[in-house]
Enzyme design. Sequence first.
Site, PDB file in Angstrom:
ATOM      1  N   ALA A 102      20.975  34.147  26.292  1.00 33.79           N
ATOM      2  CA  ALA A 102      21.382  34.525  24.843  1.00 33.79           C
ATOM      3  C   ALA A 102      22.237  35.637  24.862  1.00 33.79           C
ATOM      4  CB  ALA A 102      20.629  34.472  23.888  1.00 33.79           C
ATOM      5  N   ASP A 103      23.513  35.704  24.019  1.00 30.35           N
ATOM      6  CA  ASP A 103      24.161  37.078  23.990  1.00 30.35           C
ATOM      7  C   ASP A 103      24.676  37.217  22.385  1.00 30.35           C
ATOM      8  OD1 ASP A 103      25.419  39.118  25.577  1.00 30.35           O
ATOM      9  OD2 ASP A 103      26.877  38.675  24.193  1.00 30.35           O
ATOM     10  N   THR A 104      24.380  38.297  21.598  1.00 28.81           N
ATOM     11  CA  THR A 104      24.594  38.619  20.648  1.00 28.81           C
ATOM     12  C   THR A 104      25.736  39.709  20.436  1.00 28.81           C
ATOM     13  OG1 THR A 104      22.527  37.949  19.771  1.00 28.81           O
ATOM     14  CG2 THR A 104      23.753  39.330  18.254  1.00 28.81           C
TER      15      THR A 104
END
Length: 188
Positions: free
Chosen positions: A66-68
């Site tokens: 995941a990447d935010t």
Amino acid sequence: MRLILASSSPRRIEILSLLGLEFEVIPAKIEEKPIEGKPILTARKLSREKALSVWKRYKDAVVIGADTLVFLGNEIIGKPKDEEDAKRILKRLSGRWHGVVTAVSIVSKGKRLTFHDVARVKFRELTDKEIEDYVRSGEPLDKAGAYGVQGFGAVIVEKIHGNFYTVMGLPVVKVYKALKGFLYNTSP
């Protein structure tokens, strides 16, 4: 089936734990290169790279990457370099709407999926003293956009349009639906 979260983010670990699934934490080690002016494409690319980098070592597993990213217009607002940078970021976001995208990639043998979710966040007007005190707390220093909605940063967020968990770092409903297809061979 073995489930691996390719992240050491305490927030992602906490959110994924809500699903009641057993999983391991094996952080991905990649060089995070943004695509200039493309926050959503960048988040999707980085989530995919994270998931694949761990899956290549554990091909018997289902791996979640995941990447935010926080963005203002098309400009990516990353993690602050230091306290002065955190103050600068918070001043820029004060009283304004900005976007938060979390992209998720799930990879297993023979199956790959990448998706994202976007939320809009509005800060209330912040005084210089509030910014100074918040930065001094240390909370903003390791977070995209120099704030954490789940901590003391909650008092600077006036409104959220979208999913709270997207802002926190993992859109849990979308992850749950997607994982059903990977772990139980059902469609989301």
